[in-house]
Write a protein that holds these residues in place. Sequence first.
Motif, mmCIF file in Angstrom:
data_model
loop_
_atom_site.group_PDB
_atom_site.id
_atom_site.type_symbol
_atom_site.label_atom_id
_atom_site.label_comp_id
_atom_site.label_asym_id
_atom_site.label_seq_id
_atom_site.Cartn_x
_atom_site.Cartn_y
_atom_site.Cartn_z
ATOM 1 N N THR A 46 0.819 -1.217 0.000
ATOM 2 C CA THR A 46 0.000 0.000 0.000
ATOM 3 C C THR A 46 0.847 1.259 0.000
ATOM 4 N N ILE A 47 1.820 1.337 0.888
ATOM 5 C CA ILE A 47 2.588 2.585 1.002
ATOM 6 C C ILE A 47 3.817 2.588 0.101
ATOM 7 N N GLY A 48 4.188 1.435 -0.460
ATOM 8 C CA GLY A 48 5.290 1.386 -1.419
ATOM 9 C C GLY A 48 6.650 1.262 -0.763
ATOM 10 N N GLU A 49 7.615 0.843 -1.560
ATOM 11 C CA GLU A 49 8.960 0.576 -1.061
ATOM 12 C C GLU A 49 9.611 1.816 -0.458
ATOM 13 N N HIS A 50 9.447 2.966 -1.120
ATOM 14 C CA HIS A 50 10.130 4.180 -0.656
ATOM 15 C C HIS A 50 9.702 4.538 0.759
ATOM 16 N N ILE A 51 8.392 4.709 0.968
ATOM 17 C CA ILE A 51 7.918 5.124 2.287
ATOM 18 C C ILE A 51 8.138 4.013 3.304
ATOM 19 N N PHE A 52 7.886 2.766 2.924
ATOM 20 C CA PHE A 52 8.065 1.653 3.857
ATOM 21 C C PHE A 52 9.489 1.639 4.411
ATOM 22 N N THR A 53 10.470 1.748 3.534
ATOM 23 C CA THR A 53 11.867 1.688 3.973
ATOM 24 C C THR A 53 12.254 2.899 4.805
ATOM 25 N N LYS A 54 11.968 4.096 4.297
ATOM 26 C CA LYS A 54 12.329 5.318 5.023
ATOM 27 C C LYS A 54 11.642 5.374 6.384
ATOM 28 N N TYR A 55 10.372 4.995 6.414
ATOM 29 C CA TYR A 55 9.587 5.092 7.647
ATOM 30 C C TYR A 55 10.089 4.113 8.698
ATOM 31 N N THR A 56 10.276 2.857 8.313
ATOM 32 C CA THR A 56 10.685 1.853 9.295
ATOM 33 C C THR A 56 12.090 2.126 9.833
ATOM 34 N N ILE A 57 12.982 2.612 8.990
ATOM 35 C CA ILE A 57 14.335 2.954 9.463
ATOM 36 C C ILE A 57 14.282 4.099 10.464
ATOM 37 N N ALA A 58 13.529 5.154 10.122
ATOM 38 C CA ALA A 58 13.444 6.324 11.001
ATOM 39 C C ALA A 58 12.783 5.986 12.329
ATOM 40 N N LYS A 59 11.725 5.189 12.285
ATOM 41 C CA LYS A 59 11.011 4.866 13.514
ATOM 42 C C LYS A 59 11.786 3.881 14.379
ATOM 43 N N ALA A 60 12.542 2.995 13.754
ATOM 44 C CA ALA A 60 13.398 2.099 14.531
ATOM 45 C C ALA A 60 14.463 2.898 15.278
ATOM 46 N N GLN A 61 15.002 3.928 14.612
ATOM 47 C CA GLN A 61 15.984 4.792 15.276
ATOM 48 C C GLN A 61 15.335 5.583 16.407
ATOM 49 N N GLU A 62 14.102 6.039 16.194
ATOM 50 C CA GLU A 62 13.362 6.753 17.243
ATOM 51 C C GLU A 62 13.205 5.861 18.476
ATOM 52 N N TRP A 63 12.867 4.584 18.232
ATOM 53 C CA TRP A 63 12.727 3.668 19.364
ATOM 54 C C TRP A 63 14.067 3.449 20.070
ATOM 55 N N ARG A 64 15.145 3.275 19.299
ATOM 56 C CA ARG A 64 16.467 3.066 19.915
ATOM 57 C C ARG A 64 16.868 4.277 20.749
ATOM 58 N N ASP A 65 16.619 5.467 20.236
ATOM 59 C CA ASP A 65 16.957 6.681 20.985
ATOM 60 C C ASP A 65 16.213 6.727 22.319
#
Length: 442
Positions: free
Chosen positions: A406-425
């Motif tokens: 639904t959201i496509g490769e671009h948003i899926f990849t960028k979003y999951t990377i950014a949010k994973a970093q948010e969780w780690r922080d």
Amino acid sequence: MQFSKEECLKFVQENDVRFIRLQFTDIFGRMKNIAITDNQLPQALEQGVMFDGSAVPGFAGVEASDMLLLPDPSTFALIPWRPQQGKVARIICDVKNHDGSQFAGDPRYILKRTLQKAQEKGYVFQVGPECEFFLFHTDDVGQPTTTTHDSAGYCDLAPIDQGENTRREICLVLEEMGFEIETSHHESAAGQHEIDFKYTDALTAADNIMTFKYVVKIIAQRNGLHATFMPKPLQGVNGSGMHINMSLAKDGVNVFNHPETQGELSATAKQFIAGLLEHIKGITAIANPLVNSYKRLVAGYEAPVHIAWSPMNRSPLLRVPSPRGEGTRLELRSPDPSCNPYLTLALLLEAGLDGLNRDLQVTEPVNINIYNLTPDEEKFLKLDRLPSNLQIALEEMKKDPLIHATIGEHIFTKYTIAKAQEWRDYDTTVHQWEIDHYLKNY
């Protein structure tokens, strides 16, 4: 009123509009804008306006940073609080690549693409959001606090409700911008408010949510307050949700309604519910995108925890409010107002359509209060839970191919990377709670 290009240019010329804000939304649901003067508007409407996509998180890299904003003239609206001589307007834009081709990371495009798929099946997705927010005082230098002199509760009024005047001004400004406001009231927590606007097609609803958040923050600031859509700014009280009411229409008829069945709910509606419940764990990473979102989704504060549905009952994740006929709708109670509305609505529609396409069978409704179940009661009812934190939600998102598609490769990849970093922080930060509980004792 929806403007064409010609009507937009004519209005600007005849009404002394000198400044136009070209607004767009990034993948994380934050509004951005570039401003142009009225002289540049004809060219902007025809050719778009170039901007640096590498400066917008989640958009483009420096190696391909030139991008275009293409204004959608149907979204033209005056900004009422700006000067009345040399007026200011806004237009919501679609985001394109530098050559004018579609940018895969534009959230508004993702929703438009999903709506087109539904339209090809004859469906119109209609949505009514219920947006909650807090009004807090600011300090001596204008920075936000979590302090409020308001001690009101649900549907209280002045003088206990000290945000009444600001809330009224927000409603009047929104109406000047073309909104149809249905209700506004004080919510359950001190300093918490809700304004509901008219049920409409999903794209307009998403545009309206972004405009709503913008207006609320500006009018609050003009009244010496800070408005926040943070899901849980205060411990021990209810958080802010954004319940989403939704229905499907076909040939102008609400297909969720079926007067001859028990509960007057059609098979289509039940399949749609089944699709939502099947995909909701992964969708939660988008609909509840912050570490803080999961401080709201806990028992005891009128927010859903369990994945269940019911007619009427407010404690499950999804309910069917009492109106029937053309008013038949589903109310999803988990999303919060920090989410990107374009991505959230696209995913809810795709999940519901998946229920229709696969003829999914809905579980039995839960008609008891499930806010504070014991573990044994939860086990007996065989109820699953929403993700309890952002990390778990991201793992569920990664496991669901519907979300990726639904959201496509671009948003899926960028979003999951950014949010994973948010969780780690967050996970590696030493919080005040730890200092308070451990520093003296260990």
